[in-house]
Design a protein around this motif. Sequence first.
Motif, PDB file in Angstrom:
ATOM      1  N   ASP A  54      35.184  67.783  87.465  1.00 50.30           N
ATOM      2  CA  ASP A  54      36.162  68.449  87.010  1.00 50.30           C
ATOM      3  C   ASP A  54      36.745  67.947  85.761  1.00 50.30           C
ATOM      4  OD1 ASP A  54      37.990  69.392  90.100  1.00 50.30           O
ATOM      5  OD2 ASP A  54      36.104  70.006  89.218  1.00 50.30           O
ATOM      6  N   GLY A  55      36.985  68.818  84.744  1.00 53.31           N
ATOM      7  CA  GLY A  55      37.611  68.429  83.335  1.00 53.31           C
ATOM      8  C   GLY A  55      36.510  67.964  82.314  1.00 53.31           C
ATOM      9  N   TYR A  56      35.228  68.012  82.880  1.00 53.70           N
ATOM     10  CA  TYR A  56      33.981  67.561  81.994  1.00 53.70           C
ATOM     11  C   TYR A  56      33.045  68.580  82.048  1.00 53.70           C
ATOM     12  CZ  TYR A  56      36.143  62.924  82.783  1.00 53.70           C
ATOM     13  OH  TYR A  56      36.815  61.940  82.983  1.00 53.70           O
ATOM     14  N   SER A  57      32.285  68.545  81.022  1.00 57.27           N
ATOM     15  CA  SER A  57      30.987  69.427  80.952  1.00 57.27           C
ATOM     16  C   SER A  57      29.830  68.778  80.141  1.00 57.27           C
ATOM     17  CB  SER A  57      31.161  70.903  80.246  1.00 57.27           C
ATOM     18  OG  SER A  57      31.546  70.675  78.888  1.00 57.27           O
ATOM     19  N   VAL A  58      28.687  69.052  80.505  1.00 63.49           N
ATOM     20  CA  VAL A  58      27.504  68.377  79.806  1.00 63.49           C
ATOM     21  C   VAL A  58      26.633  69.377  79.158  1.00 63.49           C
ATOM     22  CG1 VAL A  58      27.731  66.320  81.091  1.00 63.49           C
ATOM     23  CG2 VAL A  58      26.340  68.373  81.859  1.00 63.49           C
ATOM     24  N   SER A  59      25.715  68.773  78.291  1.00 61.57           N
ATOM     25  CA  SER A  59      24.623  69.590  77.803  1.00 61.57           C
ATOM     26  C   SER A  59      23.389  68.954  77.717  1.00 61.57           C
ATOM     27  CB  SER A  59      25.037  70.279  76.655  1.00 61.57           C
ATOM     28  OG  SER A  59      23.930  70.814  75.729  1.00 61.57           O
ATOM     29  N   ARG A  60      22.132  69.340  78.323  1.00 60.46           N
ATOM     30  CA  ARG A  60      21.136  68.694  77.922  1.00 60.46           C
ATOM     31  C   ARG A  60      20.014  69.126  76.964  1.00 60.46           C
ATOM     32  NH1 ARG A  60      17.602  65.395  81.869  1.00 60.46           N
ATOM     33  NH2 ARG A  60      16.220  64.161  80.423  1.00 60.46           N
ATOM     34  N   GLN A  61      20.366  68.807  75.623  1.00 59.87           N
ATOM     35  CA  GLN A  61      19.687  69.610  74.542  1.00 59.87           C
ATOM     36  C   GLN A  61      18.190  69.061  74.553  1.00 59.87           C
ATOM     37  OE1 GLN A  61      22.272  67.146  74.475  1.00 59.87           O
ATOM     38  NE2 GLN A  61      23.629  67.637  72.956  1.00 59.87           N
TER      39      GLN A  61
END
Lengths: 114, 111
Positions: A62-69
């Motif tokens: 919660d409060g975070y997001s991610v990206s695997r580019q």
Amino acid sequence: DADVTQTPRNRITKTGKRIMLECSQTKGHDRMYWYRQDPGLGLRLIYYSFDVKDINKGEISDGYSVSRQAQAKFSLSLESAIPNQTALYFCATSDHRGFTDTQYFGPGTRLTVL
Amino acid sequence: RKEVEQDPGPFNVPEGATVAFNCTYSNSASQSFFWYRQDCRKEPKLLMSVYSSGNEDGRFTAQLNRASQYISLLIRDSKLSDSATYLCVVNPSGSARQLTFGSGTQLTVLP
């Protein structure tokens, strides 16, 4: 050169700001992880990714997001930073082909939210 | 109950001493076990894996007791450079290859 790098190494920001922490690896591992470490609580898993198209929530997403580019890059974003997100953040990698579950950590990003 | 519990210490021992750390885990189905070492403000690094039969690496010996669900780390002939925090780490689920970390035991070796 380090196999797992994190940028920035230190960051001070204000409540409500958007922050991105970046992680790159040259180990050729397919799996990547984001943890945060707080005194007395140990490392807690935020998100993990088993390959470029796979993103999974960890214990405290919660409060975070991610990206695997790309296979080698995994970034963590705080959309609107709050003071209790002040912590030491580590990125880690592992190889699913490995005999063990050993994870290799980056040097960490020390984040302070005022 | 925490999934992985360790005595936080600190343990302060003289050089040359033998010191032992214990760790308990709650999930009896846990598959793999490790000790990581973390120096102050640095990243954790694998110290050794822990095998059912016990294993030794120089001055370090790790043991696993599945019946009692605990793991131990023994350090013999402590060196100043052994000063660090030792993290007990467990993979509770086997195939998912996620790790659960204890909060660590702090060791200071004194001259």
